[in-house]
Design a protein around this motif. Structure first.
Motif: not given
Length: 81
Positions: A2-10
């Protein structure tokens, strides 16, 4: 993924570094150039660098011009002495 989750984790990882007091070594390359000092190995390094340039030229990996530019780089040779 999930791109949104990846950005949020970063973003969370970056924010946790900042909260922990992390500061980059230099904010810009200009600041880094002013504060970074490079140590060299003196005559041994200089001899090795000259040999490397010569061998690259002889092996056909560098042109005559490449060797000329490398040998005449004032900053490089001045720092190595």
């Amino acid at each position: 993924m999930n791109r949104d989750r990846l950005v949020a984790d970063a973003k969370e990882a970056a924010l946790s570094l900042v909260r922990g007091g992390y500061k980059p070594l230099a904010a810009t390359w200009q600041e880094g150039a002013q504060t970074t000092q490079i140590k060299v190995l003196g005559e041994q390094f200089l001899a090795g660098a000259k040999l490397a340039i010569h061998m690259m030229l002889r092996g056909g990996y560098a042109s005559e011009y490449d060797a000329h530019v490398a040998a005449s780089s004032r900053t490089f040779w001045r720092a190595a002495r």
